[in-house]
Every structure is written in structure tokens, then in C-alpha cells.
Design an enzyme around this catalytic site. Structure first.
Site, PDB file in Angstrom:
ATOM      1  N   ARG A  52       0.709  -1.444  -0.047  1.00 37.39           N
ATOM      2  CA  ARG A  52       0.080  -0.041   0.050  1.00 37.39           C
ATOM      3  C   ARG A  52       0.866   1.260  -0.077  1.00 37.39           C
ATOM      4  O   ARG A  52       0.738   2.398  -0.620  1.00 37.39           O
ATOM      5  CB  ARG A  52      -1.062  -0.211   1.336  1.00 37.39           C
ATOM      6  CG  ARG A  52      -2.036   1.020   1.202  1.00 37.39           C
ATOM      7  CD  ARG A  52      -3.100   0.942   2.137  1.00 37.39           C
ATOM      8  NE  ARG A  52      -2.562   1.035   3.634  1.00 37.39           N
ATOM      9  CZ  ARG A  52      -3.384   0.918   4.546  1.00 37.39           C
ATOM     10  NH1 ARG A  52      -4.586   0.370   4.513  1.00 37.39           N
ATOM     11  NH2 ARG A  52      -2.878   1.033   5.848  1.00 37.39           N
ATOM     12  N   LYS A 151      -2.538   6.615   1.007  1.00 39.52           N
ATOM     13  CA  LYS A 151      -2.511   7.148   2.349  1.00 39.52           C
ATOM     14  C   LYS A 151      -1.400   8.133   2.571  1.00 39.52           C
ATOM     15  O   LYS A 151      -0.371   7.936   2.719  1.00 39.52           O
ATOM     16  CB  LYS A 151      -2.074   5.981   3.321  1.00 39.52           C
ATOM     17  CG  LYS A 151      -2.261   5.973   4.866  1.00 39.52           C
ATOM     18  CD  LYS A 151      -2.569   4.606   5.518  1.00 39.52           C
ATOM     19  CE  LYS A 151      -2.361   4.930   7.015  1.00 39.52           C
ATOM     20  NZ  LYS A 151      -3.322   5.534   7.467  1.00 39.52           N
TER      21      LYS A 151
HETATM   22  N1  PMP Z   1      -9.435   4.897   6.832  1.00 36.34           N
HETATM   23  C1  PMP Z   1      -8.301   5.791   7.315  1.00 36.34           C
HETATM   24  C2  PMP Z   1      -8.688   7.119   6.607  1.00 36.34           C
HETATM   25  C3  PMP Z   1      -7.418   5.476   7.810  1.00 36.34           C
HETATM   26  O1  PMP Z   1      -6.452   6.254   8.252  1.00 36.34           O
HETATM   27  C4  PMP Z   1      -7.274   4.132   8.505  1.00 36.34           C
HETATM   28  C5  PMP Z   1      -5.790   3.682   8.995  1.00 36.34           C
HETATM   29  N2  PMP Z   1      -5.901   4.381  10.098  1.00 36.34           N
HETATM   30  C6  PMP Z   1      -8.094   3.219   8.161  1.00 36.34           C
HETATM   31  C7  PMP Z   1      -9.167   3.497   7.318  1.00 36.34           C
HETATM   32  C8  PMP Z   1      -7.813   1.782   8.431  1.00 36.34           C
HETATM   33  O2  PMP Z   1      -7.006   0.915   7.752  1.00 36.34           O
HETATM   34  P1  PMP Z   1      -5.993  -0.173   8.028  1.00 36.34           P
HETATM   35  O3  PMP Z   1      -6.944  -1.289   8.712  1.00 36.34           O
HETATM   36  O4  PMP Z   1      -5.141  -0.426   7.341  1.00 36.34           O
HETATM   37  O5  PMP Z   1      -5.436   0.409   9.275  1.00 36.34           O
END
Ligand code: PMP
Length: 295
Positions: A52, A151
Site C-alpha cells: 500500500r 495514504k
Molecule cells: N481509513 C482511514 C482514513 C485510515 O487512516 C485508516 C488507518 N488508520 C483506516 C481507514 C484503516 O486502515 P487499516 O486497517 O489499514 O489500519
């Protein structure tokens, strides 16, 4: 002993780990990052997090000057230097130092750093009784503006919604997309349970493809629960039997109130509880770094 931070290939004391004021990560939020955690000393789905990160970097046309193997090694090296067996890991790549002005062409190369710290979790009581969230007025950035799949270090959209949550006295805010469909929360993905089925917003609704979200979709399947990605409206949430959020730090957390409206019975529901149990079993097993079922 102060924590060590890995910065561009070197371990430095946290208080010495500094970013220049001309770094475009600071000036413009120009950079990408990952939030990762360990279970039993092993980074959870590290390969997916790295994939990612590289996808996010590619999307903003940022070339990471290390291989995934080097970054993976650097994470464990940092944890070792800090004497940590468990950690929350922040891996960030900024555009680097350049001139004033948004054009990345002036930058001299990315700043890459890794912080390994302790986990910040929601209070235990929220896991037992469920949490309250609100719907933010701030809408999620449309994919054509800045795709939430990326991200990026530019989290202002989420921060504005988080402030709305704080103003309302709750810990999280739900964000809708520009069409009025449910997107995600400021730092977590959202799921509902309706008539025994697990439903979550599709990636096309403009969300981060959460790694915990992926894992929960897989675990639902393994437990014989039908799981589907489908567009959801706020009314679908209010009328849901159960609701929960997923994220690296949060894991799976039940939601029992949205905008002051009680969800289901007002207590964490049976499918949410089953998935939480299944998730704990999975992360406490060997091989959690890979998707379940993979060799
Ligand atoms: N949505 C957003 C906007 C995030 O920043 C995150 C991570 N903190 C998530 C969803 C969840 O993603 P992950 O399960 O990969 O932590």
C-alpha cells in the site's frame, strides 16, 4: 533511554530526529505513510502495508529510495534498538527538502523515517459497551481530487471531521462521500450487519483500502458469514442490527450509537462479537502476517 528513530538509513535519538522546515512533507503534506502494528513481535500483514505504501507513493509520483526488504529490515532493526517486542510502527516517506513552492521538482530526495512506539488504543470500555460516533458535515475528499486510497500525509480532511467528533464529545466521526453515501471514519473503516450479512462501503465509494477491513472480510467468509461491499446510506446505518469499525490500532470496535440514534439493541451484537473473537484468534496465531489461507 530515549527511543531511537530510523531516519534515512540511520538510527538517531528521537529528539534528534528532525525534519527540515523546507521539507515538502511539512510545507504541503506532500508524502505518504503507513501505520502498522505487531502481534507477538511480528508486524501484522507487513507485506500488504508495504504494498500500500509503494502504491500510495506511485500515485503521487514519489519514488521511495529503498526496497520493501530494506524497509522491512529497518522496522525490525528499530524495534530491536528500542528493546521492543511489541510496537506501533509509523513509516513515513516525505517528498523531502526543496524550495518554497509546491513543485516537487525542486526537492532533493525523500526523507524516510520509522518511529516504533507504543500503541494508542480506544478505552477498553468502548470495546465492551460500544462507541458513539457522529456523521461529520465535512465530506470525504472525492477520488478525483485526492483519492482516499492514497495514504498521504495530507490528513486535513480527516482532521476536520475528527474535530467535529471532539466537539460532539465522541471519539470518531463518519464521513460521507460527495454523493451522500457512507465512506469511512477519520481513521477507521465502517461495517454494518443486516439480517446476518456483513456489509461495508466499496473501495469505489472513496475510502482507504484498510488492511484490517480486508482481514475482516476474509474472516467473515471463513466463519460462514456472507460479506458484501455495497454502497450504504446513513439510513442503512441507523437501521442496522449491528455496526463496527476496523483499523490497525482499533482492531474491531463495536458502534452502538450514531448521531444519537441507537444501533440494534444498543449493545455490541453477536456477529460483531464473533468477528472480534475470530480476529483475536487469528492475530494470536502464527502466520498472521499473511492473508488467511495463503501458503
Ligand atoms: N481509513 C482511514 C482514513 C485510515 O487512516 C485508516 C488507518 N488508520 C483506516 C481507514 C484503516 O486502515 P487499516 O486497517 O489499514 O489500519
Amino acid at each position: 533511554m530515549s527511543l531511537k528513530v530510523w531516519m534515512n538509513g540511520e538510527l538517531v535519538a528521537a529528539e534528534e530526529a528532525k525534519i527540515g522546515v523546507y521539507d515538502h512533507g511539512l510545507l504541503y503534506g506532500d508524502g505518504v505513510f503507513e501505520g502498522i502494528r505487531t502481534y507477538q513481535g511480528i508486524a501484522f500483514r507487513l507485506q500488504q502495508h508495504l504494498e500500500r505504501l509503494y502504491r500510495s507513493a506511485e500515485a503521487i509520483r514519489l519514488v521511495i529510495p529503498y526496497t520493501p526488504q530494506q524497509l522491512s529490515g529497518a522496522i525490525y532493526e528499530t524495534m530491536k534498538a528500542n528493546g521492543q517486542s511489541e510496537a506501533y510502527i509509523r513509516l513515513a516517506v516525505t517528498r523531502g527538502v526543496g524550495d518554497l513552492g509546491v513543485d516537487p521538482i525542486t526537492t532533493k530526495g525523500p526523507t524516510v523515517f520509522i518511529i516504533t512506539d507504543k500503541m494508542a488504543l480506544y478505552p477498553k470500555e468502548m470495546y465492551e459497551k460500544g462507541m458513539s460516533i457522529i456523521t461529520a458535515k465535512t465530506i470525504r475528499t472525492p477520488s478525483g481530487s485526492l483519492n482516499p486510497k492514497i495514504k498521504s500525509m495530507n490528513y486535513l480532511n480527516n482532521i476536520l471531521a475528527k474535530i467535529e467528533a471532539s466537539d460532539a464529545g465522541v471519539a470518531e466521526a463518519l464521513m460521507l462521500n460527495y454523493e451522500g453515501y457512507v465512506a469511512e471514519c477519520t481513521g477507521d473503516n465502517i461495517f454494518i450487519v443486516r439480517e446476518g450479512k456483513v456489509l461495508t462501503s466499496p473501495v469505489a465509494s472513496g475510502i482507504l483500502e484498510g488492511i484490517t477491513r480486508d482481514c475482516v472480510l476474509e474472516l467473515a467468509g471463513q466463519n460462514g458469514i456472507e460479506a458484501k461491499e455495497t454502497n450504504l446510506l446513513p439510513d442503512d446505518l441507523y437501521g442496522a442490527d449491528e455496526c463496527f469499525l476496523t483499523g490497525t490500532a482499533a482492531e474491531i470496535i463495536p458502534v452502538t450509537k450514531i448521531d444519537g440514534r441507537t444501533i440494534g439493541t444498543g449493545e455490541p451484537g453477536p456477529i460483531t462479537k464473533l468477528l472480534i473473537e475470530s480476529f483475536h484468534k487469528y492475530v494470536n496465531s502464527q502466520g498472521h502476517s499473511k492473508p488467511p489461507g495463503s501458503p
